[in-house]
Design a protein around this motif. Structure first.
Motif, short mmCIF file in Angstrom:
data_model
loop_
_atom_site.label_atom_id
_atom_site.label_comp_id
_atom_site.label_asym_id
_atom_site.label_seq_id
_atom_site.Cartn_x
_atom_site.Cartn_y
_atom_site.Cartn_z
N GLY A 1 4.99 2.05 11.03
CA GLY A 1 5.74 1.81 9.80
C GLY A 1 5.17 0.73 8.91
N ARG A 2 3.95 0.28 9.19
CA ARG A 2 3.35 -0.79 8.39
C ARG A 2 2.90 -0.25 7.02
NH1 ARG A 2 5.52 -4.65 11.41
NH2 ARG A 2 4.59 -4.83 13.48
N ASN A 3 3.01 -1.13 5.99
CA ASN A 3 2.57 -0.71 4.67
C ASN A 3 1.09 -1.03 4.45
OD1 ASN A 3 2.38 -3.46 4.09
ND2 ASN A 3 4.44 -3.54 3.18
N ARG A 4 0.59 -0.66 3.28
CA ARG A 4 -0.84 -0.78 3.01
C ARG A 4 -1.29 -2.24 2.99
NH1 ARG A 4 -2.04 2.71 -1.92
NH2 ARG A 4 -2.47 0.81 -3.09
N ALA A 5 -0.46 -3.10 2.42
CA ALA A 5 -0.83 -4.52 2.34
C ALA A 5 -0.96 -5.13 3.74
CB ALA A 5 0.21 -5.29 1.52
N PHE A 6 -0.02 -4.79 4.62
CA PHE A 6 -0.07 -5.32 5.99
C PHE A 6 -1.32 -4.83 6.71
CE2 PHE A 6 0.66 -5.18 10.51
CZ PHE A 6 1.32 -6.36 10.79
N ILE A 7 -1.63 -3.55 6.55
CA ILE A 7 -2.80 -2.97 7.23
C ILE A 7 -4.08 -3.65 6.75
CG2 ILE A 7 -4.17 -0.86 7.52
CD1 ILE A 7 -1.53 0.72 7.30
N SER A 8 -4.18 -3.87 5.45
CA SER A 8 -5.38 -4.52 4.90
C SER A 8 -5.55 -5.92 5.48
CB SER A 8 -5.29 -4.59 3.37
OG SER A 8 -5.25 -3.30 2.81
N GLU A 9 -4.45 -6.65 5.58
CA GLU A 9 -4.51 -8.03 6.11
C GLU A 9 -4.81 -8.03 7.61
OE1 GLU A 9 -1.70 -12.04 6.47
OE2 GLU A 9 -1.00 -10.29 5.35
N GLU A 10 -4.17 -7.13 8.35
CA GLU A 10 -4.34 -7.09 9.81
C GLU A 10 -5.77 -6.71 10.19
OE1 GLU A 10 -3.21 -7.02 13.96
OE2 GLU A 10 -2.37 -7.95 12.16
N LEU A 11 -6.36 -5.76 9.47
CA LEU A 11 -7.69 -5.26 9.81
C LEU A 11 -8.80 -5.94 9.01
CD1 LEU A 11 -6.97 -1.42 10.15
CD2 LEU A 11 -6.94 -3.18 11.92
N VAL A 12 -8.40 -6.84 8.10
CA VAL A 12 -9.34 -7.60 7.28
C VAL A 12 -10.26 -6.63 6.51
CG1 VAL A 12 -10.88 -9.61 7.24
CG2 VAL A 12 -9.36 -9.28 9.18
N ILE A 13 -9.63 -5.73 5.77
CA ILE A 13 -10.37 -4.79 4.92
C ILE A 13 -9.71 -4.76 3.55
CG2 ILE A 13 -11.22 -3.33 6.80
CD1 ILE A 13 -8.92 -1.44 6.33
N GLY A 14 -10.44 -4.28 2.55
CA GLY A 14 -9.92 -4.23 1.19
C GLY A 14 -8.86 -3.17 1.02
N ASP A 15 -8.04 -3.33 -0.05
CA ASP A 15 -6.95 -2.40 -0.30
C ASP A 15 -7.47 -0.99 -0.58
OD1 ASP A 15 -4.00 -1.96 -0.93
OD2 ASP A 15 -4.93 -1.29 -2.80
N GLU A 16 -8.56 -0.89 -1.33
CA GLU A 16 -9.12 0.42 -1.64
C GLU A 16 -9.67 1.11 -0.38
OE1 GLU A 16 -9.07 2.28 -4.42
OE2 GLU A 16 -7.69 0.74 -5.14
N THR A 17 -10.24 0.29 0.51
CA THR A 17 -10.73 0.85 1.78
C THR A 17 -9.58 1.38 2.60
OG1 THR A 17 -12.57 -0.73 1.77
CG2 THR A 17 -12.06 0.35 3.86
N THR A 18 -8.50 0.60 2.65
CA THR A 18 -7.30 1.04 3.38
C THR A 18 -6.75 2.34 2.79
OG1 THR A 18 -6.73 -1.26 3.88
CG2 THR A 18 -4.98 0.38 4.12
N LYS A 19 -6.68 2.38 1.47
CA LYS A 19 -6.18 3.57 0.78
C LYS A 19 -7.04 4.80 1.11
CE LYS A 19 -4.97 5.18 -3.87
NZ LYS A 19 -4.96 4.82 -5.33
N SER A 20 -8.35 4.60 1.17
CA SER A 20 -9.27 5.70 1.49
C SER A 20 -9.06 6.19 2.92
CB SER A 20 -10.71 5.23 1.29
OG SER A 20 -11.62 6.23 1.69
N HIS A 21 -8.86 5.27 3.86
CA HIS A 21 -8.63 5.65 5.25
C HIS A 21 -7.31 6.43 5.40
CE1 HIS A 21 -12.04 3.76 6.96
NE2 HIS A 21 -11.66 2.50 6.75
#
Length: 483
Positions: free
Chosen positions: A435-455
């Motif tokens: 249930g994590r959102n995009r911002a949390f995922i980006s911070e947890e995995l230390v990746i950019g928002d656009e990279t997270t969105k692409s994944h």
């Protein structure tokens, strides 16, 4: 457990990876494939006083102990060890190079430098195999005791069958094939690691402050020393009987493996009974045959090997329980166990080999054998039979011990593998499932928002869903189907 075993049999690549590790061990140390390559080191062996023991065994095992000790030290601050980039493949590559250096063709080409090449090969196999075995032990300890057993049983049975196939090949191609096995083992290990859920960031690289697991260390040392002593005492046997011994040992391993499955799944024994009612008596029975002449003393090694292999699987399952209940990194617990086993084998085999030179009569050998039996039975009756209830794991039944992963995580793992998600997509996938959102995922995995969105887009496409809630529903449905 039977249904669990049937499910694990479908994980053929992972099982073959662990099986490849065992085939390599048996071919290098328990078969005539590499024995004769040490003939040019007879002078060196004579100088050490360890004539009966194969030089490869002593050198490789010594370096193996040092390597595992280093990895254990590293696991105090860097865990899981399997997440260290390049370490698994480095272990496989170094082992492969060392094995090639020990091959007949390489030693012939080396000419006068054959002795140096042989020692170098032994050192490399010790380093590489130390890394490889720690990788597998850490992985299994993180899966739980039940899954450790359900992996080990079919993998060892597969390994035994393939071992006899390798033995049928001509020596030169067989040696090359054996040299490639560690690379195959670690390649398939990474295949599993990339499709399994990764530990949350907060559970990685945790500093271990707990004291060493002294009871587990003592048991592993004892069993390792028992195996080493048996090997050292029978080392002077003739070449023809050494070959019989090695073949008998593989048969004994198969018997011990089947026995562990039966006693755990049918009789549902706990760790105490698996140890002091089954494994220890078998090992003691092996020493009963030792003072006799061939073939009885060789048969004794097979009986002892069955008990030893039986308990080896028990130990691996026990590490999973200790890691889970102690809330400590799996690699740390497995590292202590492996270090103790290998150190026990090294010390036991050298001590027994040296003792052989002092034994001049059959009576002395019989008395020595009786002494070992007495020690084993005393430990079975008192140390293991009465005291392990205080450790909280003596009465644990491995097949009933809960796996460390929840049903939801197991379902997610199956789905991720089936949809061929990449390693990074697997990490994003499980955070989305929570249930994590995009911002949390980006911070947890230390990746950019656009990279997270692409994944996330790629995950939705591969799983054929259009939203995070649909993804969660898909995992829950997968869990109901697999139950």
């Amino acid at each position: 457990m039977a249904s669990s075993l049937r499910r694990e049999l479908w994980r053929t690549p992972d099982l073959l990876g662990f099986a490849a590790h065992w085939i390599w061990i048996w071919c290098v140390f328990w078969s005539p494939l590499f024995y004769k390559e040490s003939e040019h080191l007879d002078a060196l062996a004579t100088g050490t006083g360890l004539v009966p023991l194969e030089p490869l065994w002593v050198v490789s095992l010594l370096v193996n102990v040092v390597t595992i000790a280093f990895l254990l030290t590293l696991s105090h601050v860097r865990n899981p060890l399997g997440d260290i980039k390049g370490l698994p493949l480095a272990g496989g590559a170094v082992t492969a190079l060392g094995t090639l250096a020990l091959s007949h063709s390489a030693l012939v080409l080396a000419g006068s430098g054959a002795s140096l090449l042989y020692v170098t090969g032994a050192v490399l196999t010790g380093i590489g195999s130390g890394i490889v075995v720690v990788m597998w032990a850490e992985l299994f300890a993180s899966l739980g005791s039940k899954r450790t057993v359900s992996y080990s049983v079919p993998a060892l049975l597969i390994a035994a069958g393939l071992y006899f196939v390798v033995r049928l090949l001509p020596i030169d191609p067989a040696q090359v094939l054996v040299a490639l096995l560690p690379l195959a083992s670690m390649g398939l290990f990474l295949h599993y690691k990339h499709s399994a859920p990764r530990l949350p960031r907060r559970n990685r690289n945790v500093r271990v402050k707990e004291k060493p697991p002294l009871r587990l260390i003592a048991i592993a040392l004892f069993f390792g020393a028992s195996f080493g002593i048996m090997k050292g005492l029978l080392a002077p046997a003739g070449d023809e009987w050494i070959v019989v011994r090695d073949l008998l040992n593989i048969v004994a391993i198969v018997g011990g493996t089947i026995a562990i499955f039966v006693t755990m799944s049918v009789y549902k024994m706990d760790f105490d009974h698996l140890t002091y009612q089954i494994a220890l008596p078998l090992m003691a029975a092996g020493f009963l045959f030792l003072p006799l002449s061939e073939p009885w003393n060789v048969i004794g090694t097979g009986v002892h090997q069955a008990g030893y292999q039986y308990f080896y699987i028990v130990l691996w399952a026990l590490w999973a329980v200790a890691a889970s209940r102690g809330n400590v990194p799996a690699g740390w617990v497995a590292g202590w166990g492996l270090l103790s086993i290998q150190l026990g084998q090294l010390v036991g085999s050298i001590a027994a080999s040296l003792a052989v030179g002092l034994i001049t009569t059959e009576l002395q050998l019989a008395m020595l054998s009786a002494g070992f039996i007495f020690v084993i039975l005393i430990i079975a009756l008192f140390a293991l039979g009465g005291g392990s209830a205080n450790t909280a794991w003596g009465f644990v039944k491995p097949v009933e011990e809960a796996d460390t992963a929840s049903d939801f995580e197991k379902a997610g793992t199956r789905l991720a593998r089936r949809c061929h998600l990449s390693p990074r997509e697997v990490e994003v996938f499980f955070l989305l499932a929570k249930g994590r959102n995009r911002a949390f995922i980006s911070e947890e995995l230390v990746i950019g928002d656009e990279t997270t969105k692409s994944h996330i887009k790629s995950i939705y496409r591969k799983t054929d869903v259009h939203s995070q809630q649909e993804l969660i529903n898909l995992i829950e449905g997968e869990g109901k189907e697999g139950a």
